[in-house]
Design a protein around this motif. Sequence first.
Motif, mmCIF file in Angstrom:
data_model
loop_
_atom_site.group_PDB
_atom_site.id
_atom_site.type_symbol
_atom_site.label_atom_id
_atom_site.label_comp_id
_atom_site.label_asym_id
_atom_site.label_seq_id
_atom_site.Cartn_x
_atom_site.Cartn_y
_atom_site.Cartn_z
ATOM 1 N N ASN A 110 27.275 13.387 -36.422
ATOM 2 C CA ASN A 110 26.288 12.948 -35.430
ATOM 3 C C ASN A 110 26.624 13.342 -33.993
ATOM 4 O O ASN A 110 25.808 13.154 -33.097
ATOM 5 N N GLU A 147 28.774 19.082 -30.836
ATOM 6 C CA GLU A 147 27.770 19.937 -30.214
ATOM 7 C C GLU A 147 28.210 21.395 -30.139
ATOM 8 O O GLU A 147 27.372 22.281 -29.966
ATOM 9 N N GLY A 186 23.261 18.832 -35.082
ATOM 10 C CA GLY A 186 23.135 18.659 -33.637
ATOM 11 C C GLY A 186 23.846 19.720 -32.829
ATOM 12 O O GLY A 186 23.959 19.606 -31.600
ATOM 13 N N ARG A 231 24.806 22.607 -30.479
ATOM 14 C CA ARG A 231 24.144 23.329 -29.388
ATOM 15 C C ARG A 231 24.779 24.712 -29.186
ATOM 16 O O ARG A 231 24.124 25.628 -28.716
#
Length: 464
Positions: free
Chosen positions: A329, A332, A358, A360
């Motif tokens: 969770n 990134e 999640g 990025r």
Amino acid sequence: MDSLLCDELLQEIFHRLPPPSSAAVSLVSKRWLHLLRSSTTALSVHFPPPYNSAAITSFSTFLTNHPFLSSLSIAGGGDDPLLLSVAYSCPNLRHLRYLTSPVSPFSLYSLSTCCVHLSSIAITISRPLSFHWLNFFNSLKSLSLYFANPSAEISNHEVNEMKGTLIDVELNLESLSLCGIMPGDYGISYLWRNCKNVNKLQLKSCESLGDYSSFSCFIKLLSNLQILELRTCRSVVDLVLLKLAENCVSLHSLLVYDGGSREGLLQFINRSECNLRKLDFRLPLDLDNTHLIALSENLNFRGLVSLRLQSCCVVAGEGLKAIATALANGLEELALINCDVVEREPGLLTTLGQNLKGLRKLDLSYNDMLLDKELMSMLVSCNLLRELRLRGCCKLSNAAVGSIVRSCKWLQSVDITYCCGIKLEGVECLVLNTPMLKQVEVEESKLSEAARKWAMSKFMEVVS
């Protein structure tokens, strides 16, 4: 036309021009040359020999013509006269990088007197080590030191510093970087005793910490240390990490490159109470599954947002899957650079992508056997990527580019340099069909005319 543009407008235009255009601007007129120099706040200069008085005078005149210079980097050579010319010519200097030749305490005293706003210095100094010139830099926040001229014997001056018989003054340094500490460098204890506000510590190519008792006290008193970087410090890395685990809870970023031990690293991971946010390891033979599983089990590391692994040859899929499950969770950024587990275990990237939705930032550079289907199966799940780096992934083809376009609608930056299988058509497809793209790194020969025009019209930066 020239007379219609006021000075302020011209200077604003100069600021927006790419660096290669500066040389052309200076040739337009004397007015433009003067305005360009007046608007320049940062310079990087290569100063080759000879370093005679005429050359130093010419260099001083050049610097004086840049009255608002605040950042200066000098490479190529030189000695005290060159540094003195900087001191006398740049009163507004705030950042100085001068890694040419070792500088003397006298020239540093002069620099502190003339450049009272200096907040960042990177210099080379000679042994025996002495640091009392630091007391005169009242604005200094960042210090980077490179040590030269190895000394076989300990000087009386260094012995006095080690014993603390010289006057200590607490320094306000927030960032400290030291390169090349060797056994016998006891003078370094002056820094350990007087740098109590450091939040970023970098050690590079260090075989020793000088006076170990002073260093232990230094770590105990550091309540604000947030960033630690250890590069090629195999002989001291275990001690540093042990002291860190015992005393520091504020650390949020750790980098260890080219040196350590499996047992020392494992002890740090198991015993640390730091709420780490970023981990960056380049440990070809020192990092294995045991460490990754320990990371996944330490609750203090559940806030990790960035995990970067480079050339970690003995890491296997089991450890990476444990990390992905534990950090599903929150993670990134993931980097697996030149990690052959990507090629050894088919389906690994698929599993990582399914768990780490999640993400990025994703960096899979220099995995030269990475196949299209492996990358595509991961990207299907990673729909939020902003940055993707695939440099040196030779087996990827235009089919992988099609997957990027379909899955990564939010992509802003991509690096596909040295991807031999990605051709001109694939690059054009990427540039024309990725709506949020702001930066592309790719060979110039793979840019079609249509791609160039589109990139220019969208103010997209193309790095060749």
